[in-house]
Design an enzyme around this catalytic site. Structure first.
Site, PDB file in Angstrom:
ATOM      1  N   GLU A   1      28.909 -28.822  12.859  1.00 46.29           N
ATOM      2  CA  GLU A   1      28.057 -28.677  14.050  1.00 46.29           C
ATOM      3  C   GLU A   1      27.875 -30.014  14.746  1.00 46.29           C
ATOM      4  O   GLU A   1      27.881 -31.059  14.101  1.00 46.29           O
ATOM      5  CB  GLU A   1      26.669 -28.187  13.617  1.00 46.29           C
ATOM      6  CG  GLU A   1      26.588 -26.698  13.389  1.00 46.29           C
ATOM      7  CD  GLU A   1      25.841 -26.010  14.522  1.00 46.29           C
ATOM      8  OE1 GLU A   1      26.061 -26.384  15.693  1.00 46.29           O
ATOM      9  OE2 GLU A   1      25.040 -25.112  14.227  1.00 46.29           O
ATOM     10  N   ASP A   2      27.635 -29.962  16.043  1.00 41.56           N
ATOM     11  CA  ASP A   2      27.325 -31.193  16.783  1.00 41.56           C
ATOM     12  C   ASP A   2      25.910 -31.680  16.480  1.00 41.56           C
ATOM     13  O   ASP A   2      25.690 -32.847  16.200  1.00 41.56           O
ATOM     14  CB  ASP A   2      27.524 -30.997  18.302  1.00 41.56           C
ATOM     15  CG  ASP A   2      26.775 -29.780  18.864  1.00 41.56           C
ATOM     16  OD1 ASP A   2      26.134 -29.020  18.101  1.00 41.56           O
ATOM     17  OD2 ASP A   2      26.829 -29.581  20.091  1.00 41.56           O
TER      18      ASP A   2
ATOM     19  N   ASP B   1      19.037 -28.705  15.842  1.00 35.42           N
ATOM     20  CA  ASP B   1      17.816 -28.872  16.633  1.00 35.42           C
ATOM     21  C   ASP B   1      16.759 -27.926  16.042  1.00 35.42           C
ATOM     22  O   ASP B   1      16.159 -28.236  15.030  1.00 35.42           O
ATOM     23  CB  ASP B   1      18.173 -28.567  18.092  1.00 35.42           C
ATOM     24  CG  ASP B   1      17.041 -28.845  19.058  1.00 35.42           C
ATOM     25  OD1 ASP B   1      16.253 -29.761  18.820  1.00 35.42           O
ATOM     26  OD2 ASP B   1      16.946 -28.119  20.073  1.00 35.42           O
TER      27      ASP B   1
ATOM     28  N   VAL C   1      20.255 -35.546  23.949  1.00 36.67           N
ATOM     29  CA  VAL C   1      21.397 -36.453  23.943  1.00 36.67           C
ATOM     30  C   VAL C   1      22.660 -35.758  24.439  1.00 36.67           C
ATOM     31  O   VAL C   1      22.804 -34.537  24.298  1.00 36.67           O
ATOM     32  CB  VAL C   1      21.632 -37.042  22.530  1.00 36.67           C
ATOM     33  CG1 VAL C   1      20.513 -37.993  22.144  1.00 36.67           C
ATOM     34  CG2 VAL C   1      21.773 -35.940  21.483  1.00 36.67           C
TER      35      VAL C   1
ATOM     36  N   ASP D   1      26.709 -31.561  25.567  1.00 37.92           N
ATOM     37  CA  ASP D   1      26.642 -31.393  27.011  1.00 37.92           C
ATOM     38  C   ASP D   1      25.220 -31.182  27.504  1.00 37.92           C
ATOM     39  O   ASP D   1      24.306 -30.858  26.746  1.00 37.92           O
ATOM     40  CB  ASP D   1      27.447 -30.153  27.430  1.00 37.92           C
ATOM     41  CG  ASP D   1      26.707 -28.855  27.064  1.00 37.92           C
ATOM     42  OD1 ASP D   1      26.357 -28.692  25.889  1.00 37.92           O
ATOM     43  OD2 ASP D   1      26.451 -28.033  27.972  1.00 37.92           O
TER      44      ASP D   1
ATOM     45  N   ARG E   1      30.536 -33.979  28.100  1.00 37.09           N
ATOM     46  CA  ARG E   1      31.178 -33.793  26.797  1.00 37.09           C
ATOM     47  C   ARG E   1      32.272 -34.833  26.539  1.00 37.09           C
ATOM     48  O   ARG E   1      32.588 -35.156  25.405  1.00 37.09           O
ATOM     49  CB  ARG E   1      31.832 -32.406  26.701  1.00 37.09           C
ATOM     50  CG  ARG E   1      30.862 -31.248  26.684  1.00 37.09           C
ATOM     51  CD  ARG E   1      31.608 -29.983  26.258  1.00 37.09           C
ATOM     52  NE  ARG E   1      30.891 -28.771  26.603  1.00 37.09           N
ATOM     53  CZ  ARG E   1      29.941 -28.205  25.861  1.00 37.09           C
ATOM     54  NH1 ARG E   1      29.569 -28.762  24.731  1.00 37.09           N
ATOM     55  NH2 ARG E   1      29.353 -27.089  26.251  1.00 37.09           N
TER      56      ARG E   1
HETATM   57  P1  IMP Z   1      19.502 -25.069  17.622  1.00 37.53           P
HETATM   58  O1  IMP Z   1      19.946 -23.649  17.478  1.00 37.53           O
HETATM   59  O2  IMP Z   1      18.185 -25.173  18.329  1.00 37.53           O
HETATM   60  O3  IMP Z   1      19.524 -25.861  16.323  1.00 37.53           O
HETATM   61  O4  IMP Z   1      20.448 -25.757  18.648  1.00 37.53           O
HETATM   62  C1  IMP Z   1      21.707 -26.118  18.356  1.00 37.53           C
HETATM   63  C2  IMP Z   1      22.522 -26.218  19.628  1.00 37.53           C
HETATM   64  O5  IMP Z   1      21.719 -26.590  20.764  1.00 37.53           O
HETATM   65  C3  IMP Z   1      23.537 -27.311  19.484  1.00 37.53           C
HETATM   66  O6  IMP Z   1      24.727 -26.836  18.915  1.00 37.53           O
HETATM   67  C4  IMP Z   1      23.691 -27.791  20.916  1.00 37.53           C
HETATM   68  O7  IMP Z   1      24.656 -27.036  21.602  1.00 37.53           O
HETATM   69  C5  IMP Z   1      22.339 -27.560  21.554  1.00 37.53           C
HETATM   70  N1  IMP Z   1      21.510 -28.798  21.556  1.00 37.53           N
HETATM   71  C6  IMP Z   1      20.391 -29.057  20.843  1.00 37.53           C
HETATM   72  N2  IMP Z   1      19.917 -30.277  21.087  1.00 37.53           N
HETATM   73  C7  IMP Z   1      20.758 -30.836  21.981  1.00 37.53           C
HETATM   74  C8  IMP Z   1      20.806 -32.124  22.624  1.00 37.53           C
HETATM   75  O8  IMP Z   1      19.974 -33.035  22.431  1.00 37.53           O
HETATM   76  N3  IMP Z   1      21.833 -32.299  23.496  1.00 37.53           N
HETATM   77  C9  IMP Z   1      22.786 -31.353  23.738  1.00 37.53           C
HETATM   78  N4  IMP Z   1      22.770 -30.156  23.157  1.00 37.53           N
HETATM   79  C10 IMP Z   1      21.771 -29.896  22.279  1.00 37.53           C
HETATM   80 MG    MG Z   2      25.330 -26.947  24.390  1.00 32.94          MG
END
Ligand code: IMP
Ligand code: MG
Length: 174
Positions: free
Chosen positions: A96-97, A100, A150, A156, A162
């Site tokens: 994963e990138d 969050d 970020v 993105d 990206r």
């Molecule tokens: P989660 O499901 O809230 O953990 O979010 C994960 C996804 O949200 C990541 O794979 C990203 O695509 C996007 N995301 C969360 N935080 C950021 C950020 O700071 N910058 C860009 N994308 C983010």
């Molecule tokens: Mg995204």
């Protein structure tokens, strides 16, 4: 919104840390052939750099998952796994990138478990632990960061940035 003047994480820091992660993962999976399962699109640079630094054989696959519009999570996660790949009995490293809220990773993990995987380990480049809503921890984490939005190195903002080689903070315009 505008980019921070200096990167939060430089190209050099990314290279060093990803090299160390690859060493650690290669040791842990020495006698197995794990599947590096990248989550598109954000993890595409990370998977590529990680794979090239690995010392054990791997297979590379990608899935799509989307939950975001703008900078706020919608809480809805869509997982698209190509039907041509079989993960039954495989050791999967989910790449994963960023972690969050944890919703995406947890939805993907549940989806993979239903496919009969032998094991699933989460490898995330970035982690924002203070934002967690769903309890998820990564087996491998590149960098733990504060609550900033970020971009760059795959990440993105509405499909922009990206291509940047380093990670920057996206700031509201003064
Ligand atoms: P989660 O499901 O809230 O953990 O979010 C994960 C996804 O949200 C990541 O794979 C990203 O695509 C996007 N995301 C969360 N935080 C950021 C950020 O700071 N910058 C860009 N994308 C983010
Ligand atoms: Mg995204």
């Amino acid at each position: 919104m505008k980019l921070s003047n200096e990167p939060l994480i430089t190209e050099e820091a990314l290279r060093e840390r990803i090299g160390a992660l690859a060493e650690e993962i290669s040791r842990d999976y020495a006698n197995r052939k794990p599947v590096l399962l990248g989550v598109l699109k954000g993890a595409f640079h990370f998977v590529s750099d990680l794979a090239r630094a690995m010392r054990c054989p791997v297979e590379i696959e990608f899935i799509r998952a989307a939950s975001y519009a703008g900078t706020e999570s919608t809480g809805q996660v869509r997982v698209e796994l190509p039907i041509s790949i079989s993960l039954r009995g495989r050791d999967v490293i989910l790449v994963e990138d960023i972690l969050d809220t944890g919703r995406t990773a947890s939805a993907i993990r549940a989806h993979l478990q239903s496919q009969g995987t032998a094991s699933i380990a989460l490898c995330t480049l970035l982690d924002k632990p203070s934002r967690r809503v769903v309890p998820v921890t990564a087996a491998y984490t590149g960098f733990s960061i504060d609550d900033h939005f970020v971009v760059g190195y795959g990440l993105d903002y509405n499909e922009r940035y990206r291509e940047l080689a380093a990670v920057y903070i996206l700031q509201p315009e003064a």
